[in-house]
Design a protein around this motif. Structure first.
Motif, short mmCIF file in Angstrom:
data_model
loop_
_atom_site.label_atom_id
_atom_site.label_comp_id
_atom_site.label_asym_id
_atom_site.label_seq_id
_atom_site.Cartn_x
_atom_site.Cartn_y
_atom_site.Cartn_z
N ASN A 89 73.75 -83.58 59.09
CA ASN A 89 72.87 -83.30 60.23
C ASN A 89 71.41 -83.15 59.82
OD1 ASN A 89 75.07 -83.23 62.08
ND2 ASN A 89 75.43 -81.08 61.59
N SER A 90 71.13 -83.10 58.54
CA SER A 90 69.75 -82.92 58.07
C SER A 90 69.30 -84.07 57.18
CB SER A 90 69.62 -81.60 57.30
OG SER A 90 69.83 -80.49 58.16
N CYS A 91 69.95 -85.23 57.31
CA CYS A 91 69.64 -86.34 56.41
C CYS A 91 68.19 -86.80 56.54
CB CYS A 91 70.60 -87.51 56.64
SG CYS A 91 70.59 -88.16 58.33
N LEU A 92 67.62 -86.73 57.75
CA LEU A 92 66.23 -87.14 57.91
C LEU A 92 65.30 -86.26 57.08
CD1 LEU A 92 63.86 -88.66 59.20
CD2 LEU A 92 63.97 -87.02 61.09
N PHE A 93 65.50 -84.95 57.17
CA PHE A 93 64.61 -84.03 56.47
C PHE A 93 64.78 -84.15 54.95
CE2 PHE A 93 66.00 -82.12 60.54
CZ PHE A 93 64.81 -82.28 61.22
N THR A 94 66.03 -84.27 54.51
CA THR A 94 66.27 -84.44 53.07
C THR A 94 65.64 -85.73 52.57
OG1 THR A 94 68.40 -83.30 53.36
CG2 THR A 94 68.07 -84.49 51.30
N SER A 95 65.75 -86.80 53.36
CA SER A 95 65.22 -88.10 52.96
C SER A 95 63.70 -88.08 52.89
CB SER A 95 65.69 -89.18 53.93
OG SER A 95 67.09 -89.35 53.88
N VAL A 96 63.06 -87.52 53.91
CA VAL A 96 61.59 -87.47 53.90
C VAL A 96 61.09 -86.64 52.72
CG1 VAL A 96 59.55 -86.65 55.14
CG2 VAL A 96 61.33 -87.88 56.37
N TYR A 97 61.71 -85.47 52.51
CA TYR A 97 61.28 -84.61 51.42
C TYR A 97 61.43 -85.33 50.08
CZ TYR A 97 60.78 -80.45 48.49
OH TYR A 97 60.34 -79.56 47.56
N TYR A 98 62.56 -85.98 49.89
CA TYR A 98 62.82 -86.71 48.64
C TYR A 98 61.74 -87.76 48.41
CZ TYR A 98 65.23 -89.63 45.19
OH TYR A 98 65.55 -90.35 44.07
N ALA A 99 61.40 -88.49 49.47
CA ALA A 99 60.45 -89.60 49.33
C ALA A 99 59.03 -89.10 49.08
CB ALA A 99 60.50 -90.49 50.57
N VAL A 100 58.55 -88.16 49.90
CA VAL A 100 57.15 -87.73 49.77
C VAL A 100 56.93 -86.90 48.52
CG1 VAL A 100 56.75 -87.82 52.26
CG2 VAL A 100 57.47 -85.66 51.20
N GLU A 101 57.97 -86.30 47.98
CA GLU A 101 57.84 -85.52 46.75
C GLU A 101 58.08 -86.36 45.50
OE1 GLU A 101 56.69 -82.56 46.46
OE2 GLU A 101 56.56 -82.11 48.60
N GLY A 102 58.17 -87.68 45.68
CA GLY A 102 58.27 -88.57 44.53
C GLY A 102 59.62 -88.60 43.86
N GLY A 103 60.69 -88.39 44.63
CA GLY A 103 62.04 -88.48 44.07
C GLY A 103 62.64 -87.14 43.70
N VAL A 104 62.16 -86.07 44.35
CA VAL A 104 62.72 -84.74 44.11
C VAL A 104 63.81 -84.47 45.15
CG1 VAL A 104 62.26 -82.26 44.06
CG2 VAL A 104 60.57 -83.87 43.14
N TYR A 105 65.04 -84.34 44.67
CA TYR A 105 66.15 -84.07 45.60
C TYR A 105 66.39 -82.57 45.70
CZ TYR A 105 70.84 -83.79 47.54
OH TYR A 105 71.91 -83.47 48.33
N ASP A 106 66.24 -82.05 46.91
CA ASP A 106 66.43 -80.62 47.15
C ASP A 106 67.28 -80.46 48.41
OD1 ASP A 106 66.40 -77.92 47.53
OD2 ASP A 106 64.23 -77.75 47.86
N PRO A 107 68.60 -80.28 48.26
CA PRO A 107 69.48 -80.17 49.44
C PRO A 107 69.17 -78.94 50.29
CG PRO A 107 70.66 -79.60 47.42
CD PRO A 107 69.34 -80.15 46.99
N GLY A 108 68.40 -78.01 49.76
CA GLY A 108 68.06 -76.82 50.53
C GLY A 108 66.73 -76.89 51.24
N CYS A 109 66.10 -78.08 51.28
CA CYS A 109 64.77 -78.20 51.87
C CYS A 109 64.78 -78.22 53.38
CB CYS A 109 64.08 -79.46 51.35
SG CYS A 109 64.80 -81.01 51.99
N ALA A 110 65.91 -78.56 54.00
CA ALA A 110 65.95 -78.80 55.45
C ALA A 110 65.51 -77.59 56.28
CB ALA A 110 67.33 -79.27 55.87
N PRO A 111 66.01 -76.37 56.03
CA PRO A 111 65.56 -75.24 56.86
C PRO A 111 64.05 -75.05 56.84
CG PRO A 111 67.50 -74.63 55.59
CD PRO A 111 67.05 -75.96 55.06
N GLU A 112 63.44 -75.21 55.68
CA GLU A 112 62.00 -75.05 55.57
C GLU A 112 61.27 -76.13 56.36
OE1 GLU A 112 58.51 -75.00 52.13
OE2 GLU A 112 60.63 -74.81 51.57
N MET A 113 61.77 -77.37 56.31
CA MET A 113 61.12 -78.46 57.03
C MET A 113 61.32 -78.31 58.54
SD MET A 113 61.77 -81.74 54.56
CE MET A 113 60.48 -82.70 55.35
N ARG A 114 62.48 -77.86 58.95
CA ARG A 114 62.72 -77.60 60.38
C ARG A 114 61.76 -76.51 60.88
NH1 ARG A 114 67.61 -79.38 62.57
NH2 ARG A 114 69.09 -80.34 61.11
N SER A 115 61.59 -75.46 60.08
CA SER A 115 60.69 -74.37 60.45
C SER A 115 59.25 -74.86 60.52
CB SER A 115 60.82 -73.23 59.45
OG SER A 115 59.95 -72.17 59.78
#
Length: 304
Positions: free
Chosen positions: A116-142
């Motif tokens: 349910n958070s694939c968009l947020f995980t994908s954007v974060y991964y891409a804009v951070e230059g390939g940093v995968y953080d499965p816990g980024c979604a709550p922060e991005m939603r906020s």
């Protein structure tokens, strides 16, 4: 006169001296002169989405092709096409005059969880230059909720499909899906063009295209799931951030989407079966799901 730009890995070049009466071989010779790619292995694309030109007839005139003054021609080297033995010396001579364009590494999909958070995980991964953080979604939603709440005029009910307050509560939940609104907000926040390539329609939606951003990231979307796209090279970290002027990477993304379409790697959102996970009602397609969500406030759906 035709005023064309030749875009290749070694830069963008202005092509001069060609007219609609020029023959195909003159165009290919110009490309070889500017890029170092031998005529026999040139792949020349034009338009949007870019499509390859059939330039096998060297005597044909450019007026017979969909090339207009002001167009950008995207040039790649077809590595797998065999080269005639007789031209080996000529190719070596060209290499001594101009830098040889090496093959551009193809894009690949970097899979992220369908949670349910694939968009947020994908954007974060891409804009951070390939940093995968499965816990980024709550922060991005906020983050999105804060941006929306801070500007109720720009983010009105007409834009959001619900009241500003309801949207902010809704997007913070971990069982809701992001889409175009959220991509647009994140594009502005990160000052980065975000391109979403659709595998069903083989089109690209460019968020932030007219904002003058220098950076670009790419996502691939199959109707219900987003993944980031990246380039990989041996011994090098993956590349997820590209120049906003790099049309070659857009062409590669569209080729990847077209390959997925041919393999039926997409979900038809107008026909796929869903179930509301709140009341267990069966639904067909995204449109029914939207209506049901508006009528009931339920927003947790699962594919059957």
């Amino acid at each position: 006169m035709l005023r064309l730009r030749c875009k290749a890995k070694n830069g963008t070049h202005l092509m001069q001296g060609l007219t609609h009466q020029s023959c195909v071989q003159e165009l290919k010779d110009k490309v070889e002169q500017l890029t170092g790619i031998p005529c026999d292995v040139q792949k020349i694309m034009v338009g949007y989405p870019p499509s390859s030109l059939d330039l096998r007839n060297g005597d044909a005139h450019l007026k017979d092709y969909p090339i207009k003054s002001g167009d950008t021609l995207i040039i790649e080297e077809e590595k797998n096409r065999p080269k005639p033995q007789a031209q080996a010396v000529a190719v070596a001579a060209v290499q001594s005059k101009a830098p040889r364009l090496e093959s551009v590494t193809a894009l690949v999909r970097r899979a992220v969880p369908a949670d349910n958070s694939c968009l947020f995980t994908s954007v974060y991964y891409a804009v951070e230059g390939g940093v995968y953080d499965p816990g980024c979604a709550p922060e991005m939603r906020s983050l999105i909720a804060q941006i929306v709440a801070s500007d109720p005029t720009a983010y009105s009910e007409a834009v959001l499909g619900r009241s500003n307050e309801d949207y902010c509560s809704w997007i913070r939940r971990d069982d809701t899906w992001g889409g175009a609104i959220e991509v647009s907000i994140l594009s502005k926040f990160y000052q980065c063009e975000i391109c979403v390539v659709d595998t069903q329609t083989v089109r690209v939606d460019r968020f932030g295209e007219d904002a003058g951003y220098q950076r670009r990231v790419l996502l691939i979307y199959d109707g219900i799931h987003y993944d980031p796209l990246q380039r990989e090279a041996d011994g090098q970290p993956p590349q997820t951030i590209f120049s906003a002027a790099d049309d070659v990477v857009l062409a590669q993304a569209l080729e990847l989407a077209d390959e997925a379409r041919r393999k039926r790697q997409f979900t038809d959102v107008n026909r796929f079966a869903l179930r509301c996970m709140v009341c267990q009602r069966g639904l067909v397609g995204q449109a029914e799901a939207r209506v049901h969500a508006k009528e009931t406030g339920h927003a947790n759906f699962g594919e059957v």
